[in-house]
Design an enzyme around this catalytic site. Structure first.
Site, short mmCIF file in Angstrom:
data_model
loop_
_atom_site.label_atom_id
_atom_site.label_comp_id
_atom_site.label_asym_id
_atom_site.label_seq_id
_atom_site.Cartn_x
_atom_site.Cartn_y
_atom_site.Cartn_z
N ARG A 121 13.92 5.11 40.00
CA ARG A 121 13.79 6.56 39.79
C ARG A 121 13.50 6.94 38.34
O ARG A 121 13.73 8.06 37.92
CB ARG A 121 15.03 7.30 40.30
CG ARG A 121 15.23 7.18 41.81
CD ARG A 121 16.32 8.11 42.31
NE ARG A 121 16.40 8.06 43.75
CZ ARG A 121 17.15 7.22 44.44
NH1 ARG A 121 17.89 6.32 43.79
NH2 ARG A 121 17.17 7.23 45.75
N LYS A 176 0.61 11.52 31.40
CA LYS A 176 -0.04 11.47 32.71
C LYS A 176 -0.14 10.03 33.15
O LYS A 176 -0.68 9.18 32.43
CB LYS A 176 -1.44 12.08 32.63
CG LYS A 176 -1.51 13.55 32.91
CD LYS A 176 -2.96 13.97 33.08
CE LYS A 176 -3.09 15.43 33.43
NZ LYS A 176 -4.50 15.82 33.64
N GLU A 184 -14.30 10.75 24.76
CA GLU A 184 -13.09 11.57 24.70
C GLU A 184 -12.93 12.20 23.32
O GLU A 184 -12.44 13.33 23.19
CB GLU A 184 -11.86 10.71 25.04
CG GLU A 184 -11.84 10.16 26.46
CD GLU A 184 -11.48 11.21 27.52
OE1 GLU A 184 -11.23 12.38 27.15
OE2 GLU A 184 -11.43 10.84 28.71
N LYS A 243 -4.47 16.15 21.12
CA LYS A 243 -3.79 15.90 22.39
C LYS A 243 -2.32 16.30 22.31
O LYS A 243 -1.79 16.94 23.22
CB LYS A 243 -3.92 14.42 22.76
CG LYS A 243 -3.33 14.03 24.11
CD LYS A 243 -4.20 14.46 25.26
CE LYS A 243 -3.66 14.03 26.62
NZ LYS A 243 -4.04 12.65 26.99
N GLU A 265 0.45 20.64 32.72
CA GLU A 265 -0.82 21.22 33.13
C GLU A 265 -0.65 22.49 33.98
O GLU A 265 -1.28 22.65 35.02
CB GLU A 265 -1.67 20.19 33.89
CG GLU A 265 -3.15 20.49 33.83
CD GLU A 265 -4.01 19.32 34.30
OE1 GLU A 265 -4.71 19.48 35.30
OE2 GLU A 265 -3.95 18.26 33.66
N ARG A 291 -3.27 22.94 29.32
CA ARG A 291 -3.58 21.50 29.32
C ARG A 291 -4.81 21.18 30.17
O ARG A 291 -5.44 20.13 29.97
CB ARG A 291 -2.37 20.70 29.80
CG ARG A 291 -2.60 19.20 29.72
CD ARG A 291 -1.34 18.39 29.91
NE ARG A 291 -1.65 16.97 29.90
CZ ARG A 291 -0.75 16.01 29.81
NH1 ARG A 291 0.54 16.31 29.73
NH2 ARG A 291 -1.11 14.74 29.82
N ASN A 341 -9.40 18.40 30.64
CA ASN A 341 -10.27 17.88 31.70
C ASN A 341 -11.74 18.23 31.48
O ASN A 341 -12.55 18.03 32.39
CB ASN A 341 -9.80 18.41 33.06
CG ASN A 341 -8.46 17.84 33.47
OD1 ASN A 341 -8.22 16.65 33.33
ND2 ASN A 341 -7.57 18.70 33.96
N HIS A 348 -14.42 16.10 32.94
CA HIS A 348 -13.79 15.20 33.90
C HIS A 348 -14.03 15.62 35.36
O HIS A 348 -13.91 14.78 36.26
CB HIS A 348 -12.28 15.13 33.65
CG HIS A 348 -11.93 14.35 32.41
ND1 HIS A 348 -12.39 14.71 31.16
CD2 HIS A 348 -11.16 13.25 32.22
CE1 HIS A 348 -11.91 13.85 30.26
NE2 HIS A 348 -11.18 12.97 30.88
N HIS A 390 -15.25 12.65 37.30
CA HIS A 390 -14.46 11.96 38.32
C HIS A 390 -15.25 11.80 39.62
O HIS A 390 -15.13 10.77 40.30
CB HIS A 390 -13.16 12.72 38.58
CG HIS A 390 -12.13 12.52 37.53
ND1 HIS A 390 -10.94 13.23 37.49
CD2 HIS A 390 -12.08 11.69 36.46
CE1 HIS A 390 -10.23 12.85 36.46
NE2 HIS A 390 -10.89 11.91 35.82
N HIS A 414 -15.21 5.15 32.73
CA HIS A 414 -14.64 6.50 32.65
C HIS A 414 -15.30 7.32 31.55
O HIS A 414 -15.68 8.49 31.77
CB HIS A 414 -13.14 6.42 32.43
CG HIS A 414 -12.48 7.76 32.30
ND1 HIS A 414 -12.46 8.68 33.34
CD2 HIS A 414 -11.84 8.36 31.27
CE1 HIS A 414 -11.83 9.78 32.95
NE2 HIS A 414 -11.45 9.61 31.69
#
Length: 380
Positions: free
Chosen positions: A127, A149, A191, A235, A245, A249, A253, A256, A260, A273
């Site tokens: 956990r 993330k 990036e 960042k 997010e 935030r 993206n 992205h 993606h 990527h």
């Protein structure tokens, strides 16, 4: 030249340490404090891939051992296509085999794939246990290792399975970039360029002033320091304002959304990527210019001259800005509906307004997307 950037998240705050040869001090930075980040004597599971471990695994293990930790390793196959539940299970198996406890930690030594999977394993094992990020690619240094993330890919979409789980520490050793292939360095630069567009115009201008950006060997030490520190700072500032997010935030993206979809459509082969993000930024620029003074958006979107500056920077970095041959516009639009950024059935796009400022909108229709995608090379 050592820099320390703090990510102020209350009880989850942590430091990003940027230091040449920092890999060799990893154990002491974890242990030698009034309140050690991880108590010496604890078990650590270092997760890496064969390529990275061959270069840096022994040094990382030695540094952690010198810090007083009991270190075991888990080596996973390299590549985005292995960022899945099967690889995640291998980390769990290693954690069980080495009897990791709640005071133990995982250490991610690798690029974004290793960092994301290791972070997610740490978030879910017992956990939640600690994770330390030691990124070895430029993309991971400026983006994936920072912000918490974590996750793995689903066959129908990228990073659909994941959790937010902040690291205890991020250690960036610029010297490891010497062994990074040129293509992977360029992927990380996508990036970096993103941060210049969404947050930091001065970073963008510093990149414009550079002679070449397509390989580590052409980057002066001073510029590399600017790239790493300003990207990490950007960042950190965004994450500090919006950890999970809920709003701001989402600007991270930029590029992205369509990126993606391109990755999914190519089954994570042939386009990495950063290359996909570059294509996505070119698409976002085209959408923004097509929207123009649309009444559905808060402000008119950016000027063609700024789009040209972005295009020039991507070209100088030798990043692709056209959709790979054989991909269909309709299929890419369909894949967008499975993106994790969809809300109420509408895809959210991050579109540029000016260098350093973007807007988040769900007012981009099929009719807006289709001509942009086909103009960039998708089949109609």
């Amino acid at each position: 030249m050592k820099s320390v950037i703090s990510v102020p998240l209350s009880d989850r705050a942590y430091d990003i340490v940027i230091a040449p040869s920092g890999l060799d001090h990893l154990g002491s930075w974890l242990a030698n404090r009034e309140r050690p980040l991880i108590k010496p004597g604890q078990k650590l599971l270092l997760v890496s891939n064969p390529v990275i471990f061959k270069h840096y695994g022994d040094r990382a293990v030695a540094a952690l051992t010198q810090g007083g930790y009991r270190v075991s390793t888990c080596i996973l196959p390299a590549g985005e296509r292995y960022k899945n539940l099967r690889s995640l299970e291998k980390i769990y198996d290693a954690a069980q085999a080495h009897q990791l406890e709640r005071g133990s930690a995982l250490v991610a030594l690798g690029g974004g794939v290793i960092g994301d999977m290791t972070g997610f394993a740490a978030a879910t094992w017992l956990r939640g246990i600690a994770v330390v990020q030691v990124p070895t690619s430029l993309l991971a240094m400026v983006d994936a290792a920072i912000g918490g993330k974590t996750g793995v890919n689903h066959p129908q979409g990228k990073n659909l399975i994941g959790a937010f789980h902040q690291p205890q520490l991020v250690v960036i050793d610029p010297n490891v970039l010497k062994t990074l292939p040129a293509r992977e360095f360029r992927a990380g630069m996508a990036e970096v360029i993103k941060y210049g567009v969404i947050w930091d115009p001065e970073l963008f201008e510093a990149l414009e002033a550079a002679t070449r950006l397509d390989h580590y060997r052409y980057i002066p030490e001073e510029l590399l320091h600017i790239i790493l520190t300003r990207s990490a700072q950007a960042k950190a500032e965004v994450v500090a304002q919006d950890e999970k997010e809920g709003g701001l935030r989402a600007i991270l993206n930029y590029g992205h959304t369509i990126g993606h979809a391109v990755e999914s459509a190519t089954h994570y082969r042939g386009v990495n990527h950063g290359e996909a993000v570059s294509i996505g930024m070119a698409a976002a620029a085209a959408i923004a210019m097509a929207q123009g003074h649309s009444e559905t958006l808060a402000r008119s979107l950016w000027h063609p001259s700024e789009a040209a500056r972005q295009q020039a920077l991507l070209t100088k970095t030798r990043l692709p800005t056209r959709i790979p041959a054989g991909l269909e516009a309709e299929n890419l639009i369909s894949l967008l509906q499975g993106d994790k950024k969809v809300q109420d059935g509408r895809v959210r796009f991050i579109l540029p307004e000016a260098l350093g400022r973007v807007t988040i909108t769900d007012q981009v229709s099929h009719d807006d997307l289709y001509p942009v995608l086909t103009a960039l090379g998708a089949q109609g």
